[in-house]
Design an enzyme around this catalytic site. Structure first.
Site, mmCIF file in Angstrom:
data_model
loop_
_atom_site.group_PDB
_atom_site.id
_atom_site.type_symbol
_atom_site.label_atom_id
_atom_site.label_comp_id
_atom_site.label_asym_id
_atom_site.label_seq_id
_atom_site.Cartn_x
_atom_site.Cartn_y
_atom_site.Cartn_z
ATOM 1 N NE ARG A 121 -3.742 1.889 2.818
ATOM 2 C CZ ARG A 121 -4.990 2.004 2.374
ATOM 3 N NH1 ARG A 121 -5.475 1.066 1.581
ATOM 4 N NH2 ARG A 121 -5.746 3.023 2.708
ATOM 5 C CG HIS A 148 -8.229 1.272 -3.365
ATOM 6 N ND1 HIS A 148 -7.647 0.099 -2.931
ATOM 7 C CD2 HIS A 148 -8.806 1.828 -2.264
ATOM 8 C CE1 HIS A 148 -7.841 -0.029 -1.628
ATOM 9 N NE2 HIS A 148 -8.541 1.004 -1.208
ATOM 10 C CD GLN A 151 -13.125 -0.363 -1.159
ATOM 11 O OE1 GLN A 151 -12.458 -0.364 -0.128
ATOM 12 N NE2 GLN A 151 -14.390 -0.747 -1.181
ATOM 13 C CG ASP A 239 -12.974 7.990 -2.048
ATOM 14 O OD1 ASP A 239 -13.172 7.749 -0.835
ATOM 15 O OD2 ASP A 239 -11.877 7.803 -2.596
ATOM 16 C CB CYS A 278 -13.964 2.838 -0.792
ATOM 17 S SG CYS A 278 -13.048 4.382 -0.758
ATOM 18 N NE ARG A 306 -10.723 -4.025 0.352
ATOM 19 C CZ ARG A 306 -9.896 -3.051 0.738
ATOM 20 N NH1 ARG A 306 -10.368 -1.868 1.087
ATOM 21 N NH2 ARG A 306 -8.590 -3.240 0.749
#
Length: 319
Positions: A121, A148, A151, A239, A278, A306
């Protein structure tokens, strides 16, 4: 050079470190894989969610490198690895030589001798690519500033659970054309649903991504009007306005304020439309509390998925 004793295995074999039969199976970005492979990952995720209990990663270890903070990515990957029979170790920048100037290539080579897969990450997509280029074990993109994918695979799983056939589904994005929006574009093309993005002109996704989607025959459109994007949609997504590594400022908030998902905007979508985010969310900024905590919100199912999709990714990479 000393000869091996009669019948002795070479050193690598004696240590149980066999050379892989082919290149490692990385999971880097949704657009890099064919739909059939992405479907295999989702099918594995659904199988584990629906009760599959095998432990295919017995004896395997995942190294997780975090250059950005995390809640969902860290916990979902660690729990997924343990439930599949494996183990996970965590490296923060302060814990590793990456934070002290060691090259990504050298880190990749060393970790490949210790672990069976690496999840990173990080800020820069170049680091991810460098790691994958030099690692001899699978590398998984846990997030970069450019995308991402883990996700969005969980989001696609949630979308399919709630809406069924993806080909008939319209998803509307309202807000910053950030890394999450980019992975939504990748997913729209690969899974065949329609995606309408509403973004301020200054915060649109990179032009190359939109051009790629059109070349691939994706049903992806871009507008500056949230009402236009959301009208008749099956799913509305947004987001946070201030992603990690981006400075909050008044200008940015002013640009994005008209893209807030509130009750008025949700009412433009279909009556049975769902809302996705998310997380983490800032209520009162990109979404109102009435929407994210309301009956159309599926953010908690999305967050749970997830875990399931991470199992699918891990099993696919190491299977």
């Amino acid at each position: 050079m000393r000869a091996l004793a009669k019948g002795a295995a070479p050193l690598g074999e004696r240590r149980g470190v066999a050379s892989p039969p082919g290149p490692p199976r990385h999971f880097l970005d949704i657009d890099r894989y064919e739909t059939a492979e992405l479907r295999r990952i989702l099918d594995l995720g659904f199988a584990y969610k629906n009760g599959r209990r095998d432990r295919p990663l017995e004896g395997k270890t995942l190294a997780m490198i975090f250059e950005k903070p995390s809640t969902r990515t860290r916990v979902s990957f660690e729990v997924a690895m343990r439930q599949l029979g494996g183990d996970a170790i965590i490296l923060n920048t302060a814990d590793s030589q990456l934070g002290r100037g060691e090259t990504v290539a050298d880190t990749a080579r060393v970790l490949s001798r210790y672990v069976d897969a690496i999840m990173i990450r990080t800020n820069h997509a170049e680091k991810l690519d460098d790691l994958a280029r030099h690692a001899t074990v699978p590398v998984i993109n846990g997030l970069t500033d450019s995308s991402h994918p883990c996700q969005i695979m969980a989001d696609v799983m949630t979308l399919q659970e709630k809406k069924g056939s993806l080909g008939d589904t319209v998803v509307a994005w309202s807000g910053d054309g950030n890394n999450v929006a980019v992975s939504w574009i990748h997913a729209a093309v690969r899974f065949g649903f329609a995606l309408r993005l509403a973004c301020p002109e200054a915060l649109q996704p990179p032009p190359g991504i939109i051009e790629w989607a059109r070349r691939e025959g994706g049903r992806v459109s871009l507008t500056g009007e949230p009402d236009e994007a959301v009208a008749g949609a099956d799913c509305v997504v947004t987001d946070t306005w201030v992603s990690m590594g981006i400075e909050a400022n008044v200008s940015r908030h002013n640009l994005l304020a008209p893209y807030r998902v509130d009750e008025r905007l949700m009412a433009k979508a279909k009556p049975d439309a769902i809302f996705m985010h998310c997380l983490p969310a800032k209520r009162g900024e990109e979404v109102t509390a009435a929407v994210i905590d309301g009956p159309q919100s599926v953010v908690w199912d999305e967050a749970e998925n997830r875990l399931h999709v991470q199992k699918g990714i891990l099993a696919w990479c190491l299977g």
